[in-house]
Write an enzyme that holds these catalytic residues in place. Sequence first.
Site, PDB file in Angstrom:
ATOM      1  N   TRP A  57     -18.142  24.222 -40.143  1.00 18.73           N
ATOM      2  CA  TRP A  57     -17.546  24.400 -38.757  1.00 18.73           C
ATOM      3  C   TRP A  57     -16.813  22.822 -39.225  1.00 18.73           C
ATOM      4  CZ3 TRP A  57     -13.689  25.847 -37.968  1.00 18.73           C
ATOM      5  CH2 TRP A  57     -12.331  25.453 -37.281  1.00 18.73           C
ATOM      6  N   ASP A  78     -19.638  14.172 -46.545  1.00 17.95           N
ATOM      7  CA  ASP A  78     -20.764  14.205 -45.862  1.00 17.95           C
ATOM      8  C   ASP A  78     -22.136  15.175 -46.318  1.00 17.95           C
ATOM      9  OD1 ASP A  78     -20.404  13.197 -43.745  1.00 17.95           O
ATOM     10  OD2 ASP A  78     -18.655  14.996 -42.940  1.00 17.95           O
ATOM     11  N   ARG A  94     -24.686  13.082 -48.003  1.00 21.09           N
ATOM     12  CA  ARG A  94     -24.707  11.294 -47.219  1.00 21.09           C
ATOM     13  C   ARG A  94     -25.864  10.910 -47.097  1.00 21.09           C
ATOM     14  NH1 ARG A  94     -22.107  11.056 -42.311  1.00 21.09           N
ATOM     15  NH2 ARG A  94     -22.493   9.385 -41.299  1.00 21.09           N
ATOM     16  N   HIS A 131     -19.298   5.212 -43.079  1.00 21.13           N
ATOM     17  CA  HIS A 131     -18.155   6.507 -42.396  1.00 21.13           C
ATOM     18  C   HIS A 131     -17.541   5.780 -40.765  1.00 21.13           C
ATOM     19  CE1 HIS A 131     -19.538  10.539 -44.906  1.00 21.13           C
ATOM     20  NE2 HIS A 131     -20.290   9.430 -45.237  1.00 21.13           N
ATOM     21  N   HIS A 133     -12.631  11.541 -48.307  1.00 19.90           N
ATOM     22  CA  HIS A 133     -13.512  11.606 -46.518  1.00 19.90           C
ATOM     23  C   HIS A 133     -13.025  10.989 -45.579  1.00 19.90           C
ATOM     24  CE1 HIS A 133     -16.859  13.878 -44.537  1.00 19.90           C
ATOM     25  NE2 HIS A 133     -17.364  11.968 -44.476  1.00 19.90           N
ATOM     26  N   ASP A 171     -12.587  10.033 -41.339  1.00 17.15           N
ATOM     27  CA  ASP A 171     -12.589   9.762 -40.111  1.00 17.15           C
ATOM     28  C   ASP A 171     -12.106   9.214 -39.571  1.00 17.15           C
ATOM     29  OD1 ASP A 171     -15.536  11.087 -41.637  1.00 17.15           O
ATOM     30  OD2 ASP A 171     -15.857   9.631 -42.526  1.00 17.15           O
ATOM     31  N   HIS A 212     -15.130   7.989 -34.673  1.00 16.47           N
ATOM     32  CA  HIS A 212     -15.694   6.963 -35.602  1.00 16.47           C
ATOM     33  C   HIS A 212     -15.491   5.227 -35.616  1.00 16.47           C
ATOM     34  CE1 HIS A 212     -17.281  10.396 -38.398  1.00 16.47           C
ATOM     35  NE2 HIS A 212     -17.303  10.966 -37.036  1.00 16.47           N
ATOM     36  N   HIS A 249     -19.037  12.845 -29.236  1.00 13.63           N
ATOM     37  CA  HIS A 249     -19.308  13.164 -30.924  1.00 13.63           C
ATOM     38  C   HIS A 249     -18.887  14.538 -31.632  1.00 13.63           C
ATOM     39  CE1 HIS A 249     -19.223  10.040 -34.462  1.00 13.63           C
ATOM     40  NE2 HIS A 249     -18.814  11.763 -35.255  1.00 13.63           N
ATOM     41  N   ASP A 285     -16.273  15.903 -33.653  1.00 10.81           N
ATOM     42  CA  ASP A 285     -15.586  16.686 -34.894  1.00 10.81           C
ATOM     43  C   ASP A 285     -15.086  18.384 -34.880  1.00 10.81           C
ATOM     44  OD1 ASP A 285     -16.353  14.455 -35.886  1.00 10.81           O
ATOM     45  OD2 ASP A 285     -18.177  14.360 -36.481  1.00 10.81           O
TER      46      ASP A 285
END
Length: 400
Positions: free
Chosen positions: A23, A68, A71, A81, A143, A147, A153, A176, A180
């Site tokens: 998700w 991600d 990472r 990021h 990406h 971000d 971020h 956060h 997100d």
Amino acid sequence: MRIFSSYAAIGVALGSIPGSFAWGAAGHEIVATIAQMYLHPRVLPTLCGILELPNDRCHLASVATWADQHRYQMRWSAALHYVGALDDYPSETCAFPGPRGWAGHPGVNVLDGIQNTTRLLQDWVNEDASHDVANEALKFLIHFVGDMHQPLHLTGRDRGGNSVKVRFGQRTTNLHSLWDGYLIAQGVRTVSSNYSRPLPYPKIERALRGTIYDSYIRRIMWEGLLHPWAGNAAEWLSCAADAEPTEPSDLMNSGLLGAWQSAYRATQKMVATFMRDGVEIMPDGPVLCPHHWAKPLHQLNCEIVWPKALDDVRYSGRFDSRDNHDCADEALFGEEEEEEDDDDAFDGLLDLDTPEYAGVIAKRLLIEKLLAQGGIRLAGLLNYIFAREGPELGPFVVNM
Ligand SMILES: *[C@@H]1O[C@H](CO)[C@@H](O)[C@H](O)[C@H]1NC(C)=O
Ligand SMILES: *[C@@H]1O[C@H](CO)[C@@H](O)[C@H](O)[C@H]1NC(C)=O
């Protein structure tokens, strides 16, 4: 934006969705999908080649969360990021940066990451970089532009809000993660059912992939990009510098007042230099200006994202609130969400599923606008890098 670490969490966030995709990825995939709608026709085949995707199944969204997913293998990339300024402390102060500059190491933040990957892709266009370099750079760029459009971020306070527990209705999460995933999930869940029908725009429909957030993207297009924000897209891409501070007139500069003023300015500069123990970032250019784009997004942290009430005595003292992203890379985005049955679990947590917070954000279409801005800027950058030899169309092609 993050990927949820368990399917249980996905279920909690959205009720029921196919278990096949994560998700937290939705934000990135939505940005990439919107970007795909605005690509110059010549650009997509080039991108498919770089990404090694067959033309008939080539979609930017399919690589939007690659950075991600990797990472943990690419630990060096974790700090790419986000970005944070040493003097930044929302909601009290939104410094971008303040007198002491940026936290972290030179070149290792999301704004420089966008510059770095753009340059590598330009090198590839000029046959100065290998296919493998371009492949990785493109996946990172897709990406990072996502971000950059998540305001948390852009701050280092409490690891971008990862350390700040909050309540969201019947769930505990952190600030956060709320930005997100949860707020996007709420947008997807509440989208009006008329958006399940295709819109009369082939460019939009061609870019949709049959996901559960297709209707939500249609809404962003219909209620945002096609009308109220249609005129803003060029401005979102512009790098026009902030108005220059007006210079004191020559008259003012002559005589004692002028002398005093220049002495004062020199001292200010010395103080600033002396205090600057952070790092610098790459300067903005005339076409690519991540700092200029990010600055107003970062201000949202003081305006609305970081609730002032979190610093009330009632809610403070629970966390080590001045630590920074850098100290805790592995914990970044690593927290599990839980559904709480027990009301005691909410003790001392600020609920953000309220008309004053989530309600205002929804009413302003704030999340939707951030996703749209990310998509437009990603398309603009890719068109600029890969289609600039089309003089008849200019560097940016933004029309439906
Ligand atoms: C620039 O990007 C490449 C990968 O695309 C990466 O290997 C390199 O570390 C990056 N450099 C900086 C300073 O971000
Ligand atoms: C869908 O419904 C909303 C109101 O619920 C309306 O504002 C919007 O224009 C409709 N969208 C389309 C594509 O018809």
